[in-house]
Design an enzyme around this catalytic site. Structure first.
Site, PDB file in Angstrom:
ATOM      1  CD  GLU A  91      17.926  23.021  11.076  1.00  0.00           C
ATOM      2  OE1 GLU A  91      18.641  22.353  11.912  1.00  0.00           O
ATOM      3  OE2 GLU A  91      17.304  22.455  10.228  1.00  0.00           O
ATOM      4  CD  GLU A 150      22.411  19.989  11.771  1.00  0.00           C
ATOM      5  OE1 GLU A 150      22.760  20.297  11.041  1.00  0.00           O
ATOM      6  OE2 GLU A 150      21.732  20.705  12.928  1.00  0.00           O
TER       7      GLU A 150
END
Length: 246
Positions: A128, A108
Site C-alpha cells: 500500500e 488483510e
C-alpha cells in the site's frame, strides 16, 4: 455477471471462493457486500468457513480502480476493514487457503482468518505505501499480533511480499501444500474441527480472541457453561466407556 464470491455449503462448513479471475480476484465493493451477506448467514448458523480464490490466486488486493476514486469520507467508513473484522469475529473458525497473490486487501482478509495455509506459489504482503496509502483494513494491528512487531514493521514499511517459505518461517501460515492439495488440506483441517464439540470450538475461539486483561476469568466462565452441557457428559462418558473396553 458471475458472482464475486462462489459459495458451497454443507452441514458443518462453507467454502467461499473469491471469483474475479479477470482482476486476479481483486476485492471490490460487490465482494465486500457478498462477504457481509455470508457473515450474516454464518452468524446465524455457525459453521467453519474456508476462504480461497479462483484460478490460482487468493486476492491480488483491493480493486485499485475503485480505490482511486475513494475519498476521505470513504476511508472513515472502513469499507474493507469492517467486513474483515466481521469475518474474524465469526463464531466458528475461518481457514484461509492461499495460492498465488495475497496482497494488500487480500493479505488483510487472510490475516483475519484463524488458520492460514498456502502453496509454494504464495506471495503475501502489503504494498500500500507504494500506492500512496496505508494498509488500513487490519494489517497495522492484526499483523503484529501474528508475527510480532519487528517483522510486521519490516513488512508494512517496506511493502515487500513474503514467499511461502518466508511466510511459514514467520508463522504467518502454518503449512505449505501443493496447489492441487490445498483445498483438500483445508478440508482436512475442517474435518478435525468438525469432530469436536461445536460449542467447545466456539468457546475456544472466543477465549483466543479475548484481550489478555480478561484472562483467566473468561476461561472460567466459558468452562463453567461447558461443564454443565449434555455434550460434555456424552463425550466424556463415551471416552470412559472406550477406555474401559481396552
Amino acid at each position: 455477471m458471475a458472482s464475486p464470491l462462489l459459495i458451497e455449503e454443507s452441514d458443518d462448513r462453507v467454502v467461499a471462493t473469491l471469483n474475479r479471475p479477470e482482476r486476479r480476484n481483486a476485492i471490490d465493493q460487490e465482494t465486500i457486500d457478498a462477504l457481509h451477506a455470508l457473515c450474516a448467514d454464518l452468524e446465524t448458523t455457525p459453521r467453519t468457513l474456508i476462504l480461497t480464490g479462483a484460478d490460482g490466486v487468493f486476492a491480488s488486493g483491493a480493486d485499485i480502480a475503485q480505490l482511486r476514486e475513494r475519498r476521505a469520507e470513504d476511508a472513515r467508513r472502513g469499507i474493507n476493514a469492517l467486513a474483515f473484522i466481521r469475518v474474524h469475529d465469526l463464531p466458528m473458525p475461518v481457514i484461509a487457503a492461499l495460492d498465488g497473490y495475497a496482497l494488500g486487501g487480500g493479505a488483510e482478509l487472510a490475516y483475519a482468518a484463524d488458520i492460514r495455509i498456502g502453496t509454494p506459489a504464495l506471495r503475501i504482503g502489503n504494498p500500500e505505501p507504494g500506492l500512496g496509502i496505508i494498509a488500513a483494513a487490519g494489517a497495522t494491528w492484526r499483523l503484529p499480533e501474528i508475527v510480532g512487531d519487528a517483522r510486521a514493521s519490516e513488512l508494512l514499511l517496506t511493502g515487500r511480499a513474503l514467499t511461502a517459505e518466508e511466510a511459514l518461517a514467520w508463522g504467518l501460515i502454518s503449512a505449505i501444500h501443493p496447489a492441487d492439495d490445498l483445498l483438500g488440506a483445508a478440508h482436512a483441517i475442517a474435518d478435525r474441527i468438525a469432530a469436536n464439540d461445536p460449542l467447545a470450538v466456539q468457546y475456544t475461539k472466543r477465549a483466543l480472541h479475548t484481550p489478555r486483561a480478561q484472562h483467566p476469568q473468561i476461561e472460567f466462565e466459558l468452562q463453567a457453561e461447558l461443564f454443565e452441557s449434555p455434550e460434555k457428559m456424552r463425550r466424556m462418558s463415551e471416552f470412559l466407556e472406550r477406555k474401559a473396553k481396552r
